[in-house]
Design an enzyme around this catalytic site. Structure first.
Site, PDB file in Angstrom:
ATOM      1  N   TYR A   1       2.950   2.268  16.648  1.00 47.97           N
ATOM      2  CA  TYR A   1       2.611   1.057  15.880  1.00 47.97           C
ATOM      3  C   TYR A   1       1.197   1.196  15.306  1.00 47.97           C
ATOM      4  O   TYR A   1       0.963   0.941  14.117  1.00 47.97           O
ATOM      5  CB  TYR A   1       2.709  -0.173  16.782  1.00 47.97           C
TER       6      TYR A   1
ATOM      7  N   SER B   1      -1.739  -5.123   9.974  1.00 45.70           N
ATOM      8  CA  SER B   1      -2.034  -5.749  11.272  1.00 45.70           C
ATOM      9  C   SER B   1      -3.508  -5.519  11.587  1.00 45.70           C
ATOM     10  O   SER B   1      -4.134  -4.609  11.023  1.00 45.70           O
ATOM     11  CB  SER B   1      -1.173  -5.060  12.351  1.00 45.70           C
TER      12      SER B   1
HETATM   13  P1  NAD Z   1       9.654 -10.378  13.392  1.00 44.73           P
HETATM   14  O1  NAD Z   1      10.231  -9.504  14.435  1.00 44.73           O
HETATM   15  O2  NAD Z   1      10.062 -11.791  13.316  1.00 44.73           O
HETATM   16  O3  NAD Z   1       9.844  -9.757  11.944  1.00 44.73           O
HETATM   17  C1  NAD Z   1      10.128  -8.419  11.679  1.00 44.73           C
HETATM   18  C2  NAD Z   1      11.238  -8.407  10.667  1.00 44.73           C
HETATM   19  O4  NAD Z   1      11.479  -7.059  10.257  1.00 44.73           O
HETATM   20  C3  NAD Z   1      12.552  -8.957  11.246  1.00 44.73           C
HETATM   21  O5  NAD Z   1      13.102  -9.871  10.336  1.00 44.73           O
HETATM   22  C4  NAD Z   1      13.443  -7.714  11.361  1.00 44.73           C
HETATM   23  O6  NAD Z   1      14.795  -7.986  11.162  1.00 44.73           O
HETATM   24  C5  NAD Z   1      12.869  -6.877  10.214  1.00 44.73           C
HETATM   25  N1  NAD Z   1      13.197  -5.460  10.379  1.00 44.73           N
HETATM   26  C6  NAD Z   1      13.001  -4.687  11.477  1.00 44.73           C
HETATM   27  N2  NAD Z   1      13.423  -3.445  11.234  1.00 44.73           N
HETATM   28  C7  NAD Z   1      13.894  -3.433   9.958  1.00 44.73           C
HETATM   29  C8  NAD Z   1      14.465  -2.441   9.141  1.00 44.73           C
HETATM   30  N3  NAD Z   1      14.646  -1.202   9.581  1.00 44.73           N
HETATM   31  N4  NAD Z   1      14.824  -2.779   7.884  1.00 44.73           N
HETATM   32  C9  NAD Z   1      14.636  -4.048   7.425  1.00 44.73           C
HETATM   33  N5  NAD Z   1      14.119  -5.014   8.158  1.00 44.73           N
HETATM   34  C10 NAD Z   1      13.743  -4.714   9.416  1.00 44.73           C
HETATM   35  O7  NAD Z   1       8.069 -10.289  13.612  1.00 44.73           O
HETATM   36  P2  NAD Z   1       6.858 -10.659  12.627  1.00 44.73           P
HETATM   37  O8  NAD Z   1       5.701 -10.891  13.497  1.00 44.73           O
HETATM   38  O9  NAD Z   1       7.248 -11.673  11.636  1.00 44.73           O
HETATM   39  O10 NAD Z   1       6.608  -9.254  11.897  1.00 44.73           O
HETATM   40  C11 NAD Z   1       6.488  -9.121  10.494  1.00 44.73           C
HETATM   41  C12 NAD Z   1       5.408  -8.121  10.173  1.00 44.73           C
HETATM   42  O11 NAD Z   1       4.157  -8.661  10.601  1.00 44.73           O
HETATM   43  C13 NAD Z   1       5.561  -6.770  10.869  1.00 44.73           C
HETATM   44  O12 NAD Z   1       5.270  -5.732   9.962  1.00 44.73           O
HETATM   45  C14 NAD Z   1       4.519  -6.837  11.962  1.00 44.73           C
HETATM   46  O13 NAD Z   1       4.052  -5.559  12.331  1.00 44.73           O
HETATM   47  C15 NAD Z   1       3.446  -7.658  11.279  1.00 44.73           C
HETATM   48  N6  NAD Z   1       2.485  -8.264  12.203  1.00 44.73           N
HETATM   49  C16 NAD Z   1       2.867  -9.238  13.082  1.00 44.73           C
HETATM   50  C17 NAD Z   1       1.912  -9.775  13.941  1.00 44.73           C
HETATM   51  C18 NAD Z   1       2.255 -10.846  14.938  1.00 44.73           C
HETATM   52  O14 NAD Z   1       1.433 -11.135  15.830  1.00 44.73           O
HETATM   53  N7  NAD Z   1       3.407 -11.482  14.868  1.00 44.73           N
HETATM   54  C19 NAD Z   1       0.592  -9.331  13.900  1.00 44.73           C
HETATM   55  C20 NAD Z   1       0.248  -8.346  12.994  1.00 44.73           C
HETATM   56  C21 NAD Z   1       1.209  -7.823  12.147  1.00 44.73           C
END
Ligand code: NAD
Length: 268
Positions: A164, A151
Site C-alpha cells: 500500500y 493517501s
Molecule cells: P472503500 O473500500 O470503500 O473503497 C474502495 C473502492 O475500490 C471500493 O468501492 C472497491 O469496490 C473498489 N475496488 C477495489 N478493487 C477494485 C478493482 N480491482 N477494480 C475496481 N474497483 C475496485 O474504501 P475508501 O476508503 O473509500 O477507499 C477509496 C480510496 O481512498 C482508496 O484508493 C484508498 O486507498 C484511499 N484512501 C482511503 C483512506 C481512508 O482512511 N478511508 C485514506 C487514504 C486514502
C-alpha cells in the site's frame, strides 16, 4: 463550481466510501458520471440512485449516469470501461482514479500474489485508466483533468502495509510525471491524499471505539474525517477554479501530516 456542469466524469471504485461521495458530489455539480464498480451491480446502482437524487435536488436535471463494471487491474476491463463511458456521453472530461485496496503483512512475509494485487489495483490500474483517457484527449484535441486518490501514505511510511505504501508513493510520482508531460496539452493532473477517513476500507478500527480513539490521538484535529469532507476538494480540483493547479497533492487529513508528536516541544 465553475466549469463542471455538463462535463463527464468517470469515478473508479464508486460503489462505496470516498469514490461514492465523489460521484455524488460531481453529480450535484452537474457532471454526467460513469460509476465504476467491481463486484456487485446493486452497489453501483445504489450510488447511481443517490447521485441522481442529489443532482435533481441541486437543480441539475440533465445529469445522466452509466454504471460500469470493471476490475481496474485488468487491462481489457479498463479499455472497455473507458470506451463505454466515451461512447455513452460522447467524450470524457474528468478521470477520478479512486479504486484502492490494502493488505496487512509484515514486510518480509507478504505473499507475492498479494503484493502484486495491491500494486496492480492501486498503481497499475490508475496508470492504465490515465493512459486510455489521455489517448482520448490527445486524439480529439480535448483538454481534461485527472485526480488520483492517494493517501497520507504517499509520504508517511506504513509498516505492515508495504505494498500500500509503495503504491501511494508511486501515485505521487504518477501524478507529477503525467502533470509535467501533458501540462502544455490542456491536461491537469493532481492528487488528493486523505488521512484517516471513515469508510469500509477501515472497518477494522472504525467500529471499535478503543481502536478509533488510538487513531484519533495521532490526528492534530482530534477526529477522523468523512468522505463528505474529501469530495469537495475533488470537485474543486476538477473545476475551472483550479485551472492553474497541476502536479500537486492536496492533503485532507486533519493535520495528520503535521506529525502530532511534535505538538509539544521535545526539549527546551
Ligand atoms: P472503500 O473500500 O470503500 O473503497 C474502495 C473502492 O475500490 C471500493 O468501492 C472497491 O469496490 C473498489 N475496488 C477495489 N478493487 C477494485 C478493482 N480491482 N477494480 C475496481 N474497483 C475496485 O474504501 P475508501 O476508503 O473509500 O477507499 C477509496 C480510496 O481512498 C482508496 O484508493 C484508498 O486507498 C484511499 N484512501 C482511503 C483512506 C481512508 O482512511 N478511508 C485514506 C487514504 C486514502
Amino acid at each position: 463550481m465553475k466549469g463542471l456542469a455538463g462535463k463527464t466524469a468517470l469515478v473508479t471504485g464508486a460503489s462505496s466510501g470516498i469514490g461514492q461521495a465523489i460521484a455524488i458530489r460531481l453529480a450535484q455539480e452537474g457532471c454526467n458520471i460513469g460509476i465504476n464498480y467491481r463486484r456487485k451491480l446493486e452497489e453501483g446502482q445504489y450510488t447511481e440512485k443517490i447521485a441522481l437524487e442529489k443532482a435533481r435536488e441541486a437543480g441539475k436535471d440533465s445529469v445522466q449516469t452509466l454504471v460500469v463494471q470493471a476490475d481496474v487491474s485488468q487491462e481489457e476491463d479498463v479499455l472497455r470501461m473507458v470506451n463505454s463511458v466515451i461512447e455513452r456521453f460522447g467524450g470524457l472530461d474528468i478521470l477520478i482514479n479512486n479504486a484502492g485496496i490494502q493488505t496487512e503483512f509484515p514486510s518480509h512475509e507478504v505473499p507475492t500474489d498479494k503484493f502484486d494485487q495491491v500494486i496492480n489495483v492501486n498503481l497499475r490500474g490508475p496508470y492504465l485508466c490515465a493512459r486510455e483517457t489521455i489517448k482520448h484527449w490527445l486524439a480529439n484535441e480535448r483538454s481534461g483533468v485527472i485526480i488520483n486518490v492517494s493517501s497520507v501514505h504517499e509520504i508517511i511510511p506504513r509498516p505492515m502495509y508495504i505494498s500500500y505504501s509503495i503504491s501511494k508513493g508511486g501515485m505521487g510520482n504518477l501524478t507529477k510525471t503525467l502533470a509535467l508531460e501533458y501540462a502544455n496539452r490542456g491536461i491537469r493532473v493532481n492528487a488528493i491524499a486523505p488521512g484517516a477517513t471513515i469508510t469500509p476500507i477501515n472497518e477494522a478500527w472504525t467500529e471499535d471505539l478503543e481502536k478509533k480513539a488510538i487513531v484519533e490521538s495521532h490526528i492534530p484535529m482530534g477526529r477522523v474525517g468523512t468522505s463528505d469532507e474529501v469530495a469537495p476538494a475533488v470537485a474543486f480540483l476538477a473545476s475551472d477554479e483550479a485551472a492553474y493547479i497541476t502536479g500537486q497533492t492536496l492533503f485532507i487529513d486533519g493535520g495528520l501530516t503535521l506529525y502530532a508528536d511534535f505538538r509539544e516541544a521535545w526539549s527546551a
